[in-house]
Design a protein around this motif. Structure first.
Motif, PDB file in Angstrom:
ATOM      1  N   ALA A 283      19.486 -17.978  50.731  1.00  0.00           N
ATOM      2  CA  ALA A 283      20.569 -18.941  50.953  1.00  0.00           C
ATOM      3  C   ALA A 283      21.704 -18.738  49.951  1.00  0.00           C
ATOM      4  O   ALA A 283      22.886 -18.776  50.311  1.00  0.00           O
ATOM      5  CB  ALA A 283      20.024 -20.364  50.859  1.00  0.00           C
ATOM      6  N   VAL A 284      21.346 -18.497  48.687  1.00  0.00           N
ATOM      7  CA  VAL A 284      22.365 -18.271  47.655  1.00  0.00           C
ATOM      8  C   VAL A 284      23.168 -17.008  47.965  1.00  0.00           C
ATOM      9  O   VAL A 284      24.400 -17.001  47.888  1.00  0.00           O
ATOM     10  CB  VAL A 284      21.711 -18.169  46.251  1.00  0.00           C
ATOM     11  CG1 VAL A 284      22.728 -17.707  45.215  1.00  0.00           C
ATOM     12  CG2 VAL A 284      21.107 -19.503  45.847  1.00  0.00           C
ATOM     13  N   LEU A 286      23.578 -15.532  50.883  1.00  0.00           N
ATOM     14  CA  LEU A 286      24.362 -15.689  52.106  1.00  0.00           C
ATOM     15  C   LEU A 286      25.584 -16.581  51.893  1.00  0.00           C
ATOM     16  O   LEU A 286      26.672 -16.295  52.398  1.00  0.00           O
ATOM     17  CB  LEU A 286      23.480 -16.263  53.220  1.00  0.00           C
ATOM     18  CG  LEU A 286      24.102 -16.297  54.627  1.00  0.00           C
ATOM     19  CD1 LEU A 286      24.491 -14.892  55.073  1.00  0.00           C
ATOM     20  CD2 LEU A 286      23.142 -16.924  55.622  1.00  0.00           C
ATOM     21  N   VAL A 287      25.406 -17.650  51.132  1.00  0.00           N
ATOM     22  CA  VAL A 287      26.499 -18.615  50.942  1.00  0.00           C
ATOM     23  C   VAL A 287      27.491 -18.146  49.879  1.00  0.00           C
ATOM     24  O   VAL A 287      28.712 -18.195  50.081  1.00  0.00           O
ATOM     25  CB  VAL A 287      25.936 -20.010  50.579  1.00  0.00           C
ATOM     26  CG1 VAL A 287      27.065 -20.968  50.220  1.00  0.00           C
ATOM     27  CG2 VAL A 287      25.118 -20.571  51.742  1.00  0.00           C
ATOM     28  N   ALA A 288      26.965 -17.695  48.747  1.00  0.00           N
ATOM     29  CA  ALA A 288      27.849 -17.348  47.624  1.00  0.00           C
ATOM     30  C   ALA A 288      28.213 -15.868  47.574  1.00  0.00           C
ATOM     31  O   ALA A 288      29.133 -15.478  46.848  1.00  0.00           O
ATOM     32  CB  ALA A 288      27.183 -17.752  46.300  1.00  0.00           C
ATOM     33  N   THR A 291      29.535 -13.164  52.505  1.00  0.00           N
ATOM     34  CA  THR A 291      28.942 -13.728  53.718  1.00  0.00           C
ATOM     35  C   THR A 291      29.362 -12.999  54.995  1.00  0.00           C
ATOM     36  O   THR A 291      28.508 -12.525  55.770  1.00  0.00           O
ATOM     37  CB  THR A 291      29.305 -15.216  53.846  1.00  0.00           C
ATOM     38  OG1 THR A 291      28.957 -15.884  52.626  1.00  0.00           O
ATOM     39  CG2 THR A 291      28.559 -15.857  55.006  1.00  0.00           C
ATOM     40  N   SER A 381      24.128  -6.294  50.540  1.00  0.00           N
ATOM     41  CA  SER A 381      24.947  -6.689  49.391  1.00  0.00           C
ATOM     42  C   SER A 381      25.151  -5.508  48.457  1.00  0.00           C
ATOM     43  O   SER A 381      26.254  -5.271  47.951  1.00  0.00           O
ATOM     44  CB  SER A 381      24.279  -7.848  48.632  1.00  0.00           C
ATOM     45  OG  SER A 381      24.215  -9.019  49.422  1.00  0.00           O
TER      46      SER A 381
END
Length: 529
Positions: A283-284, A286-288, A291, A381
């Motif tokens: 989640a971190v 993907l969000v930060a 994205t 990433s």
């Protein structure tokens, strides 16, 4: 026969406290011989295994690939058949909740290997174009192919061989016919009672246990190296043998305790915690993180994976460099084959009450898709940061330094050192979930039933940790040599899996008839037509 009793075989009286004495002798003998020969002449052992590894990859690589491909295709065929509504283990409802069940599948089968390679492998294929593609390495055009090649190695084929057809055969044989939860049971359709009662069955079980020991000690040893490197980079702690040994002791303590408490306690709790941690990290990122880039990369990579599926799955030494096939596709596929019988035992054990369809789709479809998402988050990433020049892992990955790749990408992610620490913890627990499930599965093989003594589970967990510690003292090269050895052990193990290609569908239809899911006439028509 109730599932939690010892196997009704003639040789049952010969079983010692640690299980089948022949399995024990051969497996412990292998551990002692490998360590002893390594101490005597480390180069001789490494060179011999390297030669066997190269020969196996060149000669049998295509056979391994076809075995995985056929397993996946036949398993999907079973999943969409009427027989797939039959339930595993003669239970009307699942023994383990869906989330806990999926957590154990993900953490056991993906394990440390997938997490270890999730950052580095996609970047490697980005800077060294795989033979199935002709894009310019290190460019935006190379991203989709890089991810697709990683998805091939850790996707549908890899997962399917670990717990679909063979798990169906074992579930029917054990829970319905009362046969033991042992690899030898997979050969019953071919050899009958001969393989169940004689030395042949013990040799079959031993080969499968040795393959798992070789495949599990590697990640345990490499994890100690990776974590010590991470602690040195983050906190300046020494990378010496003492640090690695300390990490090994803590890791072994965790997974041995988990294995001793069993499927419903330690193994389940550890797996569930790791899934929550993985979801938080995902989640971190993907969000930060980048994205939009990650969403696009996944879409393109998965599309390329599907469109180039058969090209990558059937790539051979005739169409790709021999070294590439040896160290990538064949190595991974052989590794999964080596794990398959014991993983199938574990899947059959935790899937009681699930339908055959649920079990196949969870293992062969849902879990691979989740794996591709995870590889995109970490590896994608890393590719993004490599593209924009924030990191440069070309030299490290050309030298196969995947521990460096994981930490470098982790530090470049949002949160920097904190994220790196979280990923090191995640990797550690993933390896622990492999250690506990395989300690449990080996104990099940030795005992022949699904409630082996906690002391037997502890014995095997400790044996693998001690072997990793001794090999680490000799140097990471011997851990690597042992890792290569699993490719050689995949030869006999693959023969154990072969009958499942036809026995799996047959067992599924037998379960469906026995449970009244389909009538005998429908089963006959469908199975023959």
């Amino acid at each position: 026969m109730p599932p939690n009793t010892a196997p009704a075989s003639a040789g049952n009286s010969a079983f010692s406290r640690l299980g089948d004495p022949i399995v024990l002798l051969l497996t412990v003998g292998f551990i002692v011989a490998f360590v002893g020969l390594s101490l005597y002449d480390i180069d001789m052992v490494a060179d011999s295994i390297s030669a066997g590894f190269a020969w196996t990859a060149t000669t049998l690589g295509t056979y391994f690939q076809l075995l995985l491909l056929l397993t996946f295709m036949i398993a999907i065929g079973v999943a969409i058949s009427p027989a797939a509504s039959a339930r595993v283990g003669n239970m009307d409802s699942p023994q383990i909740s869906t989330f806990k069940w999926l957590s154990m599948i993900m953490c056991t089968l993906l394990a440390g290997g997938g997490v270890f390679f999730a950052a580095g492998e996609p970047i490697y294929h980005f800077v060294v174009t795989p033979p199935a593609f002709d894009t310019e390495p290190g460019t935006a055009d190379a991203v989709a192919g890089a991810l697709a090649q990683s998805f091939m190695h850790w996707g549908f084929l890899a997962w399917a061989v670990l717990g679909t057809l063979s798990a169906i055969v074992l579930a029917h044989a054990h829970y319905v016919k009362g046969q033991p939860l042992q690899p030898r049971t997979l050969l019953y359709p071919v050899f009958g009672e001969r393989v169940m009662r004689g030395a042949l069955g013990s040799i079959v079980d031993a080969c499968c246990v040795i393959a798992v020991v070789a495949g599990t000690v590697g990640p345990i040893g490499f994890l100690a190296t990776q974590v010590s490197f991470g602690l040195h980079e983050l906190f300046g702690i020494s990378e010496g043998y003492g640090t690695k040994l300390g990490i090994l002791v803590v890791l072994a303590g965790v997974y041995i305790t988990s294995a001793m408490t069993g499927v419903h306690k330690g193994i389940q709790i550890l797996s569930r915690f790791n899934v929550f941690l993985a979801l938080a990290i995902a989640a971190v990122i993907l969000v930060a993180g980048p994205t939009l880039y990650l969403v696009n990369a996944f879409s393109q990579g998965f599309g390329e994976y599907l469109s180039s599926f058969f090209t990558m799955a059937t790539m051979s030494a005739e169409t790709a460099p021999a070294w590439w096939m040896q160290w990538w596709t064949v190595f991974f596929f052989a590794w999964f084959i080596g794990y398959a019988p014991l993983m199938a035992i574990f899947v059959a054990r935790i899937s009681r009450g699930r339908t055959i369809r649920e079990m196949i789709l969870a293992v062969a479809v849902m879990a691979p898709v989740a794996t591709t998402i995870w590889f995109t988050l970490l590896g994608g990433s890393g590719i993004h940061y490599q593209l924009i020049g924030a990191i440069d892992l070309t030299e490290a990955l050309n030298n196969f330094q995947f521990d460096v790749a994981t930490l470098t990408v982790a530090q470049a992610l949002p949160g920097g050192s904190l994220m790196a620490l979280a990923i090191l913890l995640l990797t550690s627990i993933f390896v622990a979930t492999t250690g506990d499930s395989m300690s449990y599965a080996i104990a099940v093989v030795c005992a022949g039933h699904d409630a082996p003594s906690p002391l037997v589970r502890a014995f095997w967990g400790l044996a693998m940790a001690v072997m990793a510690g001794i090999l680490l003292h000799m140097g990471a090269g011997q851990i690597g040599a042992l890792q290569q050895f699993i490719v050689i052990t995949a030869i006999p193990v693959s023969l154990v899996l072969l009958p499942s290609l036809w026995a799996g569908p047959k067992a599924a239809y037998a379960m469906a008839r026995e449970q009244g899911v389909i009538t005998p006439n429908v089963a006959t028509v469908t199975h023959n037509g």
